[in-house]
Design a protein around this motif. Structure first.
Motif, mmCIF file in Angstrom:
data_model
loop_
_atom_site.group_PDB
_atom_site.id
_atom_site.type_symbol
_atom_site.label_atom_id
_atom_site.label_comp_id
_atom_site.label_asym_id
_atom_site.label_seq_id
_atom_site.Cartn_x
_atom_site.Cartn_y
_atom_site.Cartn_z
ATOM 1 N N VAL A 55 0.636 23.564 11.211
ATOM 2 C CA VAL A 55 1.803 22.699 11.079
ATOM 3 C C VAL A 55 1.499 21.600 10.073
ATOM 4 C CG1 VAL A 55 3.302 21.073 12.266
ATOM 5 C CG2 VAL A 55 2.648 23.203 13.387
ATOM 6 N N VAL A 56 2.403 21.411 9.112
ATOM 7 C CA VAL A 56 2.278 20.367 8.112
ATOM 8 C C VAL A 56 3.402 19.356 8.341
ATOM 9 C CG1 VAL A 56 2.354 19.827 5.649
ATOM 10 C CG2 VAL A 56 1.233 21.925 6.434
ATOM 11 N N GLY A 140 -1.378 -2.794 5.288
ATOM 12 C CA GLY A 140 -2.244 -3.405 6.295
ATOM 13 C C GLY A 140 -2.156 -2.700 7.632
ATOM 14 N N ASP A 141 -0.947 -2.293 8.020
ATOM 15 C CA ASP A 141 -0.790 -1.546 9.271
ATOM 16 C C ASP A 141 -1.571 -0.241 9.215
ATOM 17 O OD1 ASP A 141 0.960 -3.528 10.111
ATOM 18 O OD2 ASP A 141 2.724 -2.453 9.390
ATOM 19 N N MET A 142 -1.470 0.444 8.089
ATOM 20 C CA MET A 142 -2.187 1.704 7.941
ATOM 21 C C MET A 142 -3.700 1.481 7.951
ATOM 22 S SD MET A 142 -2.297 4.288 4.692
ATOM 23 C CE MET A 142 -3.359 3.106 3.853
ATOM 24 N N ASN A 143 -4.158 0.457 7.236
ATOM 25 C CA ASN A 143 -5.597 0.195 7.174
ATOM 26 C C ASN A 143 -6.187 -0.105 8.538
ATOM 27 O OD1 ASN A 143 -6.332 0.582 4.482
ATOM 28 N ND2 ASN A 143 -5.599 -1.438 3.879
ATOM 29 N N ALA A 144 -5.375 -0.642 9.441
ATOM 30 C CA ALA A 144 -5.876 -1.015 10.764
ATOM 31 C C ALA A 144 -6.017 0.176 11.699
ATOM 32 C CB ALA A 144 -4.953 -2.056 11.396
ATOM 33 N N LEU A 145 -5.522 1.349 11.305
ATOM 34 C CA LEU A 145 -5.618 2.520 12.165
ATOM 35 C C LEU A 145 -7.046 3.058 12.192
ATOM 36 C CD1 LEU A 145 -2.425 4.611 11.309
ATOM 37 C CD2 LEU A 145 -2.829 3.201 13.337
ATOM 38 N N SER A 146 -7.525 3.330 13.371
ATOM 39 C CA SER A 146 -8.806 4.018 13.507
ATOM 40 C C SER A 146 -8.584 5.514 13.326
ATOM 41 C CB SER A 146 -9.397 3.739 14.890
ATOM 42 O OG SER A 146 -10.480 4.598 15.146
ATOM 43 N N PRO A 147 -9.520 6.238 12.699
ATOM 44 C CA PRO A 147 -9.359 7.694 12.554
ATOM 45 C C PRO A 147 -9.151 8.405 13.892
ATOM 46 C CG PRO A 147 -11.135 6.927 11.157
ATOM 47 C CD PRO A 147 -10.732 5.766 12.006
ATOM 48 N N GLU A 148 -9.702 7.849 14.972
ATOM 49 C CA GLU A 148 -9.535 8.479 16.288
ATOM 50 C C GLU A 148 -8.079 8.505 16.739
ATOM 51 O OE1 GLU A 148 -13.856 7.076 16.440
ATOM 52 O OE2 GLU A 148 -11.964 6.359 15.610
ATOM 53 N N VAL A 149 -7.233 7.679 16.128
ATOM 54 C CA VAL A 149 -5.834 7.591 16.521
ATOM 55 C C VAL A 149 -4.987 8.669 15.829
ATOM 56 C CG1 VAL A 149 -3.789 6.102 16.406
ATOM 57 C CG2 VAL A 149 -6.004 5.134 17.000
ATOM 58 N N ILE A 150 -5.451 9.173 14.687
ATOM 59 C CA ILE A 150 -4.618 9.996 13.815
ATOM 60 C C ILE A 150 -4.637 11.465 14.233
ATOM 61 C CG2 ILE A 150 -4.302 10.778 11.442
ATOM 62 C CD1 ILE A 150 -5.519 8.106 10.558
ATOM 63 N N GLU A 151 -3.451 12.031 14.349
ATOM 64 C CA GLU A 151 -3.289 13.454 14.624
ATOM 65 C C GLU A 151 -3.008 14.225 13.343
ATOM 66 O OE1 GLU A 151 -3.233 16.891 16.900
ATOM 67 O OE2 GLU A 151 -3.614 14.874 17.636
ATOM 68 N N HIS A 152 -2.047 13.757 12.541
ATOM 69 C CA HIS A 152 -1.704 14.379 11.265
ATOM 70 C C HIS A 152 -1.609 13.311 10.189
ATOM 71 C CE1 HIS A 152 0.045 17.433 14.122
ATOM 72 N NE2 HIS A 152 -0.640 18.219 13.321
ATOM 73 N N PHE A 153 -2.065 13.658 8.985
ATOM 74 C CA PHE A 153 -2.019 12.749 7.840
ATOM 75 C C PHE A 153 -1.550 13.557 6.643
ATOM 76 C CE2 PHE A 153 -3.325 10.332 4.240
ATOM 77 C CZ PHE A 153 -3.432 9.006 4.640
ATOM 78 N N SER A 154 -0.401 13.192 6.077
ATOM 79 C CA SER A 154 0.167 13.934 4.954
ATOM 80 C C SER A 154 0.526 12.984 3.818
ATOM 81 C CB SER A 154 1.427 14.701 5.369
ATOM 82 O OG SER A 154 1.137 15.702 6.321
ATOM 83 N N VAL A 155 0.317 13.451 2.598
ATOM 84 C CA VAL A 155 0.713 12.724 1.399
ATOM 85 C C VAL A 155 1.786 13.554 0.701
ATOM 86 C CG1 VAL A 155 -0.031 11.735 -0.788
ATOM 87 C CG2 VAL A 155 -1.590 11.727 1.161
ATOM 88 N N LEU A 156 2.996 12.999 0.600
ATOM 89 C CA LEU A 156 4.116 13.694 -0.027
ATOM 90 C C LEU A 156 4.172 13.291 -1.495
ATOM 91 C CD1 LEU A 156 6.860 13.172 2.721
ATOM 92 C CD2 LEU A 156 4.888 14.716 2.715
ATOM 93 N N LYS A 157 4.131 14.293 -2.388
ATOM 94 C CA LYS A 157 3.914 13.983 -3.791
ATOM 95 C C LYS A 157 5.075 14.330 -4.711
ATOM 96 C CE LYS A 157 0.148 16.470 -3.673
ATOM 97 N NZ LYS A 157 -1.146 17.113 -3.989
ATOM 98 N N ASP A 158 5.749 15.451 -4.473
ATOM 99 C CA ASP A 158 6.792 15.861 -5.406
ATOM 100 C C ASP A 158 8.169 15.501 -4.876
ATOM 101 O OD1 ASP A 158 7.061 17.718 -3.391
ATOM 102 O OD2 ASP A 158 7.376 19.413 -4.747
ATOM 103 N N ALA A 159 9.210 15.840 -5.659
ATOM 104 C CA ALA A 159 10.565 15.438 -5.291
ATOM 105 C C ALA A 159 11.038 16.123 -4.024
ATOM 106 C CB ALA A 159 11.519 15.744 -6.449
#
Length: 983
Positions: A55-56, A140-159
């Motif tokens: 799942v993406v 700042g909100d993102m920087n404060a997240l610990s990796p243990e909290v993250i389930e999915h991380f996506s970078v959307l790049k195109d249109a």
């Protein structure tokens, strides 16, 4: 059956040699093992390679990886785990399509600067949107997240991936989903504690006091003046006589420690029953700076930041078709630091002479304050006294305390409407975020003294009356700020498969956003910032082979005038899974997956940098005039302070993307994307105005004039394989990102000479003169064009006359070097585990970037420092080396006024480097893991004065900045040890 927390299990099976045990775990490949005659079966679970069913996370939903047609980069949470309290510090080289650079290691400011596919605009905003669990968040909100909290991380790049965000998605989008518990899952507890030792990767080397004085005398005598420092002063310093009479201060060592120690702790709990699941996390970070403390001080001015992060996710089934979710996130930051910023500390260190006076004198009985060292007749008119800078006094003359609180709460309600039609779901999301900041700065005015009546051998001396009479009472300077953000989101989704081959999907969403300042400082700042819009997506896939997707965003902003507030942003994409064709079957064991995809679309950027840019601002009491028989009457009249930009609108970005996904031997995944974007309508101030208009430079109107093209390629490679009966597990990964922008239009005068024109060149490139080396002799000077910056002689820098008029001045400047933002970022590494042991390494590098050194010049009016590389290799009459790293020395010249101080290619260096970014070794036994890791362990670069990642002169750091001098809070080498428990 479930194993225990440490993985042990016991099972009774029939006496049958054909019995098969199936081992499965979320995120790992299932294994089937025939029992046979074995009594003990130990299994190493192998992390599952990215498969077709993965799942993406995409805009406002998720898709199977097989059906994704957009350009999206995903990364697992464990790859984002680095010994840093800021998540963005892990981005460099690990996210294909992301340009990332970390300019400082200062606690509280060590987050990385990052851009998705580089920079496509010179307008107000080039940073991506960030959403955490569907709620808009800050960096700042993102920087404060610990990796243990993250389930999915996506970078959307195109249109295709970002058009849904319409007028705000032009610079890309980052989507983060936090973890939640699973139904009927026993309680899982994970605890991690970590200690970190930090030190600078590389520090600028300063010359000692004797070298400083001898070089200073050389600079004065070669310019025809008498020596400034007498021989007995130099000799007394050389012999290390009384340090208060003959000081020899290495300010860098005096002000900063060699090491600092930080701590991190994390605990999270997850689980669930039949109807309710939960995930709770708490993270504590304690980061300390490297500023030295002294027992003479009554308070600690070193940097200390404690951050507490709390996350709670609860999901409940209200009925078989109704689900509710509540998510809470709290960030608490307590910061303490010096009275002035670290940038100012480094700047004052640069102009604090280390041989004129000590930092302070010894305390004597009855002293009620510190006697800071100084000298009269200096260049600083402080309190009516002409003094020099004392960097120590500046650093310890007070302290700053800052407290920040961020609270985000969201409520989501979803309803399955299969009773209406299968595959139809609706949901609503309401979120509120509030950030507050309070700050207090307290400080005193130092007392300064100087040595008088000192004996030549330093055996005795006296202390003068106070040059500056300070005070011991602390001043009080409070400040506060904050903002709040409210989002409302209503969404409908439809997903259905017909005849087992036709996959149809649709999504429609309504968005509403309101942002307010908690401490507005003007009338317009007190007004809310409002955004509203609709977005939709339609997808179709046939037999998992052919995919079509269309997206649109219809978004608006109150920042623009009525009739210009909304825009339509469409995108289309198509994909072809060739490997799912029947003719592919014979080679599918080799090429297990191959997909080609392409997209086109329009996205926008509504951040104009100006509030209500279409309005003309008038100050009704701006100018006064006097009249009457005796000029006795005065009145005020209106003055235009800003001309409105009629028809102002958002930027438009026209994006194209072509990519392919390739899988080989079910172990190697390769993803390549090639893209191009044409950004138009960039909001900017006119640069050319007719003189007849009478409009002054400051009042030039704004308009959507700018154009920039951006193109490049993203590449990621990932290899996963198990060996030795699954006991050895190997993962190799790498990324490559290349992004090049080109300025197409910026309202440049048509008469601009080609060498001065910015058009056709990259953004963020410094301007300067072309240096042709150093003048060898007076004959060469006489035969060369005149240079109009100041007097010059053999050993000074020779410049090119680009306009060929026989005179070299500011009109001979051109763009020089590569951009200050790297065009290339890459990363490569591997991880391996064998039985209980694991080991990983990751290298990161950048290319196509230039460092422009700024005011590194010694001996200015404020007695600036002498760098060791200048002392070691500069032009002298005795050794007239035309390839010296520094020209002839100069003394007592104001900053930037001398011929050699001009910005030019002489001070330009390559900023390319690669470094061992991370290395880690660990051992796991049952439910415990111990590990040792290092970050920024070594760097390879042709630039060896300071850490090349710090950079030099750029858009926000000028000639006199600490960054341009290399005297800045450095990037850090981190060695950490940790212990992790999983129950």
């Amino acid at each position: 059956m479930l194993s225990s927390a440490d993985g042990t299990y016991s099972i009774t099976i029939p006496n049958d040699n054909t019995a098969v045990l199936v081992f499965s775990l979320m995120g790992f490949a299932s294994q089937e093992i025939t029992v046979g005659s074995q009594d003990v079966i130990n299994v190493n679970m192998v992390e599952e390679a990215e498969g077709l069913d993965e799942v993406v996370v995409v805009g406002f939903g998720s898709q199977r990886k097989e059906s994704v047609t957009g350009a999206i980069t995903t990364i697992s949470a464990k790859e984002l785990k680095v010994p840093s309290s800021n998540l963005s510090a892990a981005f460099a080289g690990k996210l294909a399509g992301v340009i990332s650079i970390q300019r400082t290691g200062e606690p509280g400011a060590d987050g990385a600067n990052f851009w998705i596919r580089g920079i496509s605009t010179f307008g107000a905003s080039s940073t991506p949107l960030i959403f955490i669990d569907g709620v808009e968040a800050s960096t700042g909100d993102m920087n404060a997240l610990s990796p243990e909290v993250i389930e999915h991380f996506s970078v959307l790049k195109d249109a295709t991936a970002t058009a849904l965000y319409g007028a705000r998605g032009a610079s890309g989008v980052i989507l983060i989903n936090t973890r939640q518990g699973a139904k009927n899952e026993r309680v899982k507890i994970n605890i991690r504690v970590e200690g970190q030792m930090t030190q600078p990767t590389r520090s600028m080397k300063l010359a000692d006091g004797v070298t400083f004085m001898e070089s200073y005398n050389e600079a004065t005598t070669t310019r025809g003046d008498d020596p400034f420092f007498q021989a007995d002063k130099i000799e007394g310093t050389r012999q290390n006589l009384n340090p208060y009479v003959y000081p020899n201060i290495d300010w860098q060592k005096f002000l900063f420690k060699d090491w600092s120690y930080n701590q991190t702790a994390n605990i999270n709990v997850s689980g669930g029953g039949n109807k309710v699941t939960y995930f709770m996390n708490a993270t504590f970070n304690n980061d300390n700076g490297m500023l030295r403390t002294d027992p003479l001080n009554k308070f600690n001015s070193n940097i200390s930041q404690q951050r507490y992060s709390l996350q709670g996710n609860i999901v409940a089934d209200l009925s078989p078709t109704t689900k509710a979710a509540v998510r809470l996130n709290t960030q608490i930051v307590n910061y303490a630091g010096a009275y002035i910023s670290t940038a100012d500390i480094y700047n004052y260190m640069f102009i604090s002479p280390g041989v004129l006076f000590p930092p302070y004198f010894p305390q004597e009985p009855g002293d009620e304050w510190v006697k800071f060292g100084n000298m009269g007749n200096g260049p600083i008119p402080w309190g009516g006294a002409n003094l020099y800078r004392n960097a120590y006094a500046e650093m310890v003359r007070g302290y700053n305390q800052r407290n920040e609180n961020t609270n985000t709460v969201s409520f989501e309600l979803s309803q399955d409407l299969k009773i209406v039609t299968p595959g139809l779901k609706v949901k609503g999301l309401v979120s509120f975020k509030n950030w507050t900041r309070t700050s207090v700065t307290r400080g005193f005015t130092p007392y300064f003294y100087e040595v008088k009546n000192a004996q030549p051998d330093g055996s005795s001396y006296e202390i003068s009356d106070a040059l500056l009479k300070g005070n011991t009472a602390l001043t009080f300077s409070p400040s506060s700020g904050g903002d709040r953000l409210m989002n409302i989101q209503l969404q409908a989704d439809y997903s259905r498969t017909f005849a087992e081959k036709h996959e149809v999907g649709a999504m429609a969403v309504y968005l509403q956003r309101e942002y307010n300042s908690n401490a507005p400082d003007s009338y317009y700042a007190s007004l809310p910032t409002l955004n509203q819009g609709f977005a939709g997506r339609v997808t179709y896939a046939y037999d998992s082979r052919y995919m079509l997707e269309a997206n649109f965003g219809y978004n608006g902003s109150e920042n623009f005038e009525d009739g210009k507030r909304f825009g339509f942003f469409p995108s289309v994409a198509a994909g072809y899974n060739i490997s799912n064709e029947k003719f592919w079957e014979p080679i599918k064991h080799i090429v297990s997956g191959l997909k080609i995809r392409g997209s086109w679309g329009v996205v926008g950027n509504s951040d104009s940098g100006e509030r209500f840019p279409y309005l003309t601002f008038v100050n009704l009491t701006g100018r006064s005039f006097t009249f009457g028989d005796n000029w006795q009457t005065s009145k005020s009249g209106g003055v235009i302070t800003r001309y409105g930009a009629e028809g102002a609108r958002w930027e438009n970005g026209y994006k194209r993307n072509l990519g392919f996904d390739l899988s080989l031997f079910k172990s190697l995944d390769i993803v390549v994307d090639v893209y191009k974007e044409n950004r138009e309508g960039i909001f900017m101030q006119y640069r050319t105005m007719p003189v007849e208009s009478g409009v002054s430079r400051e009042l030039r109107p704004y308009a959507n004039l700018g154009k920039v093209d951006n193109e490049g390629v993203d590449l990621s490679v990932n290899y996963n394989k198990a060996f030795l009966n699954n006991e050895l597990i190997l993962n190799v990964r790498g990324t490559f990102t290349y992004s090049k922008n080109t300025l197409i239009d910026r309202d440049e005068p048509k008469s601009t000479p080609k060498y001065m024109s910015e058009l056709g060149k990259s953004l963020n490139v410094n301007k300067g003169l072309i240096a042709l080396g150093l003048f060898k002799d007076q004959a060469e000077i006489d035969a060369s064009p005149r240079q109009d910056f100041s007097t010059y002689a053999p050993g000074d820098i020779k410049y090119a006359d680009l306009d060929k008029n026989g005179v070299i001045n500011g009109n001979d400047m051109t763009q020089i070097g590569d951009p200050t933002v790297p065009q290339i970022v890459w990363g490569a590494g591997f991880s391996a585990s064998y039985k209980g042991f694991d080991f990983s390494m990751f290298f990161q590098g950048v290319g196509k970037t230039t460092i422009m050194m700024g005011d590194i010049h010694p001996f200015n009016d404020e007695f600036s420092q002498l760098y060791q590389f200048i002392a070691d290799d500069h032009w002298t009459a005795a050794y007239p080396n035309s390839n010296a790293k520094y020209p002839r020395l100069i003394a007592k010249q104001s900053k930037g006024n001398h011929n050699n101080h001009q910005q030019s290619t002489f001070w330009q260096r390559s900023g390319a480097f690669f470094r061992l970014k991370n290395i880690e070794v660990g051992y796991t036994y049952r439910f415990a893991r111990v590990y040792l890791s290092g970050r920024n362990m070594f760097t390879v670069s042709s630039f060896d004065y300071w850490d090349p990642e710090l950079g030099g002169i750029d858009g926000s750091n000028g000639f006199n900045s600490s960054q341009a001098r290399g005297l800045k809070y450095p990037t850090l080498r981190v060695i950490s040890a940790g212990l992790q428990f999983t129950f």
